[in-house]
Design a protein around this motif. Structure first.
Motif, PDB file in Angstrom:
ATOM      1  N   GLY A  43     -25.392  12.605   2.691  1.00 50.97           N
ATOM      2  CA  GLY A  43     -24.891  11.265   2.419  1.00 50.97           C
ATOM      3  C   GLY A  43     -23.370  11.219   2.399  1.00 50.97           C
ATOM      4  N   CYS A  44     -22.745  12.230   1.808  1.00 46.90           N
ATOM      5  CA  CYS A  44     -21.277  12.287   1.770  1.00 46.90           C
ATOM      6  C   CYS A  44     -20.695  12.425   3.172  1.00 46.90           C
ATOM      7  CB  CYS A  44     -20.826  13.444   0.895  1.00 46.90           C
ATOM      8  SG  CYS A  44     -21.169  13.232  -0.863  1.00 46.90           S
ATOM      9  N   ALA A  45     -21.301  13.278   3.983  1.00 44.52           N
ATOM     10  CA  ALA A  45     -20.797  13.476   5.343  1.00 44.52           C
ATOM     11  C   ALA A  45     -20.840  12.175   6.138  1.00 44.52           C
ATOM     12  CB  ALA A  45     -21.621  14.560   6.046  1.00 44.52           C
ATOM     13  N   ALA A  46     -21.925  11.414   5.995  1.00 47.88           N
ATOM     14  CA  ALA A  46     -22.043  10.141   6.712  1.00 47.88           C
ATOM     15  C   ALA A  46     -20.977   9.152   6.249  1.00 47.88           C
ATOM     16  CB  ALA A  46     -23.441   9.557   6.502  1.00 47.88           C
ATOM     17  N   ALA A  47     -20.717   9.103   4.941  1.00 50.97           N
ATOM     18  CA  ALA A  47     -19.716   8.174   4.409  1.00 50.97           C
ATOM     19  C   ALA A  47     -18.323   8.529   4.911  1.00 50.97           C
ATOM     20  CB  ALA A  47     -19.757   8.188   2.885  1.00 50.97           C
ATOM     21  N   TYR A  48     -17.980   9.798   4.900  1.00 50.86           N
ATOM     22  CA  TYR A  48     -16.654  10.210   5.365  1.00 50.86           C
ATOM     23  C   TYR A  48     -16.477   9.944   6.856  1.00 50.86           C
ATOM     24  CZ  TYR A  48     -15.363  12.484   0.978  1.00 50.86           C
ATOM     25  OH  TYR A  48     -15.027  12.734  -0.325  1.00 50.86           O
ATOM     26  N   ALA A  49     -17.526  10.177   7.640  1.00 51.92           N
ATOM     27  CA  ALA A  49     -17.432   9.909   9.074  1.00 51.92           C
ATOM     28  C   ALA A  49     -17.206   8.422   9.331  1.00 51.92           C
ATOM     29  CB  ALA A  49     -18.710  10.383   9.772  1.00 51.92           C
ATOM     30  N   GLY A  50     -17.915   7.572   8.594  1.00 55.04           N
ATOM     31  CA  GLY A  50     -17.720   6.132   8.734  1.00 55.04           C
ATOM     32  C   GLY A  50     -16.309   5.718   8.358  1.00 55.04           C
ATOM     33  N   ALA A  51     -15.766   6.323   7.305  1.00 49.30           N
ATOM     34  CA  ALA A  51     -14.405   6.000   6.877  1.00 49.30           C
ATOM     35  C   ALA A  51     -13.386   6.382   7.945  1.00 49.30           C
ATOM     36  CB  ALA A  51     -14.090   6.714   5.569  1.00 49.30           C
ATOM     37  N   ALA A  52     -13.553   7.552   8.539  1.00 49.49           N
ATOM     38  CA  ALA A  52     -12.623   7.988   9.583  1.00 49.49           C
ATOM     39  C   ALA A  52     -12.624   7.022  10.766  1.00 49.49           C
ATOM     40  CB  ALA A  52     -12.980   9.400  10.042  1.00 49.49           C
ATOM     41  N   LEU A  53     -13.796   6.529  11.148  1.00 51.71           N
ATOM     42  CA  LEU A  53     -13.900   5.586  12.260  1.00 51.71           C
ATOM     43  C   LEU A  53     -13.253   4.249  11.915  1.00 51.71           C
ATOM     44  CD1 LEU A  53     -17.553   6.292  13.457  1.00 51.71           C
ATOM     45  CD2 LEU A  53     -15.421   6.962  14.595  1.00 51.71           C
ATOM     46  N   LEU A  54     -13.442   3.781  10.693  1.00 51.11           N
ATOM     47  CA  LEU A  54     -12.845   2.509  10.281  1.00 51.11           C
ATOM     48  C   LEU A  54     -11.321   2.581  10.285  1.00 51.11           C
ATOM     49  CD1 LEU A  54     -15.264   1.550   7.377  1.00 51.11           C
ATOM     50  CD2 LEU A  54     -14.820   0.179   9.426  1.00 51.11           C
ATOM     51  N   VAL A  55     -10.771   3.665   9.738  1.00 51.65           N
ATOM     52  CA  VAL A  55      -9.313   3.810   9.712  1.00 51.65           C
ATOM     53  C   VAL A  55      -8.763   3.896  11.135  1.00 51.65           C
ATOM     54  CG1 VAL A  55      -7.426   5.342   9.045  1.00 51.65           C
ATOM     55  CG2 VAL A  55      -9.260   4.859   7.424  1.00 51.65           C
ATOM     56  N   ALA A  56      -9.459   4.617  11.999  1.00 51.52           N
ATOM     57  CA  ALA A  56      -9.001   4.754  13.386  1.00 51.52           C
ATOM     58  C   ALA A  56      -8.982   3.412  14.115  1.00 51.52           C
ATOM     59  CB  ALA A  56      -9.892   5.747  14.128  1.00 51.52           C
ATOM     60  N   SER A  57      -9.841   2.479  13.681  1.00 52.45           N
ATOM     61  CA  SER A  57      -9.922   1.174  14.352  1.00 52.45           C
ATOM     62  C   SER A  57      -8.852   0.197  13.884  1.00 52.45           C
ATOM     63  CB  SER A  57     -11.303   0.552  14.110  1.00 52.45           C
ATOM     64  OG  SER A  57     -11.445   0.144  12.761  1.00 52.45           O
ATOM     65  N   ALA A  58      -8.173   0.496  12.770  1.00 56.65           N
ATOM     66  CA  ALA A  58      -7.188  -0.436  12.203  1.00 56.65           C
ATOM     67  C   ALA A  58      -5.815  -0.200  12.816  1.00 56.65           C
ATOM     68  CB  ALA A  58      -7.125  -0.266  10.686  1.00 56.65           C
ATOM     69  N   ARG A  59      -5.030  -1.275  12.899  1.00 55.82           N
ATOM     70  CA  ARG A  59      -3.663  -1.185  13.394  1.00 55.82           C
ATOM     71  C   ARG A  59      -2.708  -1.471  12.256  1.00 55.82           C
ATOM     72  NH1 ARG A  59      -2.758  -4.458  18.824  1.00 55.82           N
ATOM     73  NH2 ARG A  59      -0.798  -3.273  18.656  1.00 55.82           N
ATOM     74  N   PHE A  60      -1.772  -0.542  12.041  1.00 56.67           N
ATOM     75  CA  PHE A  60      -0.793  -0.663  10.971  1.00 56.67           C
ATOM     76  C   PHE A  60       0.500  -1.245  11.536  1.00 56.67           C
ATOM     77  CE2 PHE A  60      -3.934   1.935   9.280  1.00 56.67           C
ATOM     78  CZ  PHE A  60      -3.679   2.381   7.997  1.00 56.67           C
ATOM     79  N   ARG A  61       1.094  -2.178  10.802  1.00 57.64           N
ATOM     80  CA  ARG A  61       2.396  -2.687  11.221  1.00 57.64           C
ATOM     81  C   ARG A  61       3.462  -1.654  10.864  1.00 57.64           C
ATOM     82  NH1 ARG A  61       3.187  -7.627   7.021  1.00 57.64           N
ATOM     83  NH2 ARG A  61       1.097  -8.036   7.799  1.00 57.64           N
ATOM     84  N   THR A  62       4.583  -1.687  11.532  1.00 60.52           N
ATOM     85  CA  THR A  62       5.683  -0.756  11.266  1.00 60.52           C
ATOM     86  C   THR A  62       6.659  -1.404  10.298  1.00 60.52           C
ATOM     87  OG1 THR A  62       5.492   0.226  13.462  1.00 60.52           O
ATOM     88  CG2 THR A  62       7.570   0.540  12.292  1.00 60.52           C
ATOM     89  N   THR A  63       7.003  -0.678   9.236  1.00 62.92           N
ATOM     90  CA  THR A  63       7.974  -1.176   8.264  1.00 62.92           C
ATOM     91  C   THR A  63       9.151  -0.230   8.205  1.00 62.92           C
ATOM     92  OG1 THR A  63       6.904  -0.002   6.446  1.00 62.92           O
ATOM     93  CG2 THR A  63       6.190  -2.258   6.865  1.00 62.92           C
ATOM     94  N   ALA A  64      10.280  -0.739   7.778  1.00 66.72           N
ATOM     95  CA  ALA A  64      11.490   0.085   7.678  1.00 66.72           C
ATOM     96  C   ALA A  64      11.250   1.248   6.745  1.00 66.72           C
ATOM     97  CB  ALA A  64      12.654  -0.760   7.163  1.00 66.72           C
ATOM     98  N   GLY A  65      11.618   2.414   7.197  1.00 70.54           N
ATOM     99  CA  GLY A  65      11.435   3.602   6.380  1.00 70.54           C
ATOM    100  C   GLY A  65      10.106   4.281   6.592  1.00 70.54           C
ATOM    101  N   ASP A  66       9.219   3.651   7.363  1.00 65.93           N
ATOM    102  CA  ASP A  66       7.926   4.252   7.616  1.00 65.93           C
ATOM    103  C   ASP A  66       8.074   5.356   8.644  1.00 65.93           C
ATOM    104  OD1 ASP A  66       5.187   3.992   9.456  1.00 65.93           O
ATOM    105  OD2 ASP A  66       4.861   3.951   7.306  1.00 65.93           O
ATOM    106  N   PRO A  67       7.277   6.440   8.585  1.00 69.69           N
ATOM    107  CA  PRO A  67       7.408   7.518   9.553  1.00 69.69           C
ATOM    108  C   PRO A  67       7.166   7.093  10.984  1.00 69.69           C
ATOM    109  CG  PRO A  67       5.526   7.850   8.079  1.00 69.69           C
ATOM    110  CD  PRO A  67       6.329   6.745   7.515  1.00 69.69           C
ATOM    111  N   ALA A  68       6.441   5.989  11.191  1.00 70.79           N
ATOM    112  CA  ALA A  68       6.206   5.523  12.556  1.00 70.79           C
ATOM    113  C   ALA A  68       7.349   4.656  13.077  1.00 70.79           C
ATOM    114  CB  ALA A  68       4.900   4.723  12.614  1.00 70.79           C
ATOM    115  N   ASP A  69       8.281   4.317  12.224  1.00 68.19           N
ATOM    116  CA  ASP A  69       9.405   3.462  12.605  1.00 68.19           C
ATOM    117  C   ASP A  69      10.420   4.272  13.397  1.00 68.19           C
ATOM    118  OD1 ASP A  69      11.442   1.679  12.840  1.00 68.19           O
ATOM    119  OD2 ASP A  69      11.534   1.156  10.709  1.00 68.19           O
ATOM    120  N   PRO A  70      10.838   3.814  14.611  1.00 72.73           N
ATOM    121  CA  PRO A  70      11.808   4.571  15.403  1.00 72.73           C
ATOM    122  C   PRO A  70      13.148   4.750  14.714  1.00 72.73           C
ATOM    123  CG  PRO A  70      10.809   2.786  16.693  1.00 72.73           C
ATOM    124  CD  PRO A  70      10.345   2.609  15.295  1.00 72.73           C
TER     125      PRO A  70
END
Length: 434
Positions: free
Chosen positions: A198-225
């Motif tokens: 049950g834990c393995a299934a929950a973690y796999a679902g969480a990884a897929l959900l996070v991968a599907s989301a798009r994060f905006r870039t904010t100043a100071g964020d590591p993804a910010d150029p």
């Protein structure tokens, strides 16, 4: 904060969903936040289910002598990573894209759960292996939780921060409820192997959900150029050193956690020794605690008064709720007391995390939320070992009374803190924080 095209489209979707001037819930009008929030629900539910299930497995099936020490040692192992790895977590959250950290943590936890399931199905599962699995899952969660808290401004507008904080903190309440309903019952019916699946299934679902989301870039964020041109982040010691009001609050809650978190060790011992119940009773008590915390997470912003005063009253009420089972050994009374204690915990968490979101400078948030988790979590392994060991010599009723009495000094200290001193890093709290 300037919204990205992704955020703008999500805002438009939310406006389109309004009827009669009423806005849709945040998790519906902001798809990215909704996906990441649901991912956290799954990860927190998984680790809580694992902790509740294994604690019951130790007390009811695996250990016959020194059950309290064995369960306390397990809970201590599950709380150590957040404390020991705080500097590493802060560095990773500050250095790497937040979506990558969240996705990797969930994926690795899923792999560890799957490996434990295979071992358990093979038979002959050593107790040390279960401890190691709990340590691995807790390590992944130690990266996931502060990273998600830091990511809130990348997912929602400033006006929605408090609402997002309420949803985020409600995750732990939902997880407690899920763990209560599934952890001990799963162990009674399917053993540790079924629990790990049950834990393995929950973690796999969480990884897929996070991968599907798009994060905006904010100043100071590591993804910010332009992040590389930003001034270097301050050390964890300096962050707390320049926020004395916040530091004192954290000290109060660290002391309180020595007694509140012991409930997770006390519940299985109380169930077996006093109530003579099984996994269903553990489920009822854990569900009561989780339900109360869930309601508190959504209603905490409505508690009147300054955060420190409201928090002091909540700690005092929690002290009464945790002590009463030491005097009245009735299943429904105990369930009601745990629901009240859970509400207090949820309400306090919303008020103070929302306050911290505004008091802590944006550039310091990755380090602060990691150190916050470490400071508050520092008492967890101590509480688990102390109350677990004491459970082999003292009755669970006595442990309940000790919990209640121990919370009173923390409540008094919190009430005496007053208001924050205005300064460059202190923003005027808004809404329910006034």
């Amino acid at each position: 904060m300037t919204a990205s095209p992704v955020a703008a489209s999500e805002t438009e979707a939310g406006v389109a969903g309004e009827t009669g001037g009423r806005r849709a819930p945040l998790i519906l009008r902001n798809r990215a936040f909704g996906a990441v929030w649901l991912g956290q629900v799954l990860t927190q539910a998984a680790i809580r289910m694992f902790q509740v299930g294994v604690s019951w497995w130790i007390v009811a099936y695996a250990v016959h002598d020194a059950r309290g020490l064995a369960s306390g040692l397990f809970m201590a192992a599950c709380t150590l990573p957040a404390v020991v790895l705080a500097p590493v977590v802060a560095g990773a959250v500050a250095r790497f894209a937040h979506r990558s950290v969240l996705r990797t943590a969930a994926g690795l936890a899923g792999g560890a759960s799957a490996a434990l399931a295979l071992w358990a199905y093979g038979g002959g599962l050593p107790l040390a292996t279960v401890y190691a699995a709990g340590l691995a899952l807790a390590t992944c969660q130690a990266f996931f939780d502060p990273c998600l808290t830091t990511s809130v401004p990348e997912l929602v507008d400033d006006a929605d921060i408090e609402t997002a904080t309420g949803f985020e903190l409600s995750t732990q309440s939902l997880a407690g409820l899920g763990g209560a309903l599934l952890g001990a019952l799963t162990v009674d019916r399917a053993g540790v192997a079924g629990l790990a699946v049950g834990c393995a299934a929950a973690y796999a679902g969480a990884a897929l959900l996070v991968a599907s989301a798009r994060f905006r870039t904010t100043a100071g964020d590591p993804a910010d150029p332009v992040a590389a041109a930003a001034p270097p982040r301050r050390t964890l010691r300096r962050i707390l050193g320049e926020l004395p009001y916040v530091r004192r609050i954290l000290v109060c809650f660290t002391a309180a956690n020595l007694f509140t978190t012991a409930v997770f060790v006390v519940i299985p011992l109380y169930t077996r020794s006093v109530l003579r119940g099984g996994g269903g009773t553990v489920a009822l008590l854990e569900a009561s605690l989780g339900t109360g915390a869930l309601v508190g997470a959504f209603t905490g912003a409505r508690v009147p008064g300054r955060p420190t005063v409201a928090g002091a009253y909540c700690l005092a009420l929690m002290a009464l709720a945790l002590a009463l089972p030491g005097l009245v050994a009735h299943r429904l009374v105990i369930a009601g007391c745990l629901a009240v204690a859970g509400w207090c915990a949820g309400a306090v968490s919303v008020r103070f995390v929302a306050l911290f979101q505004r008091l802590v400078p944006t550039a310091d948030k990755p380090g602060f939320f990691a150190v916050m988790q470490a400071v508050l979590g520092a008492s967890l392994p101590v509480a688990s070992l102390v109350f677990g060991s004491a459970g082999d010599f003292l009755s669970p009723q006595t442990l309940c009374l000790v919990q209640g009495v121990g919370l009173i000094p923390a409540a008094v200290a919190l009430a005496l803190l007053g208001s924050p001193t205005p300064g460059p890093a202190v923003a005027e709290p808004s809404g329910g924080e006034r």
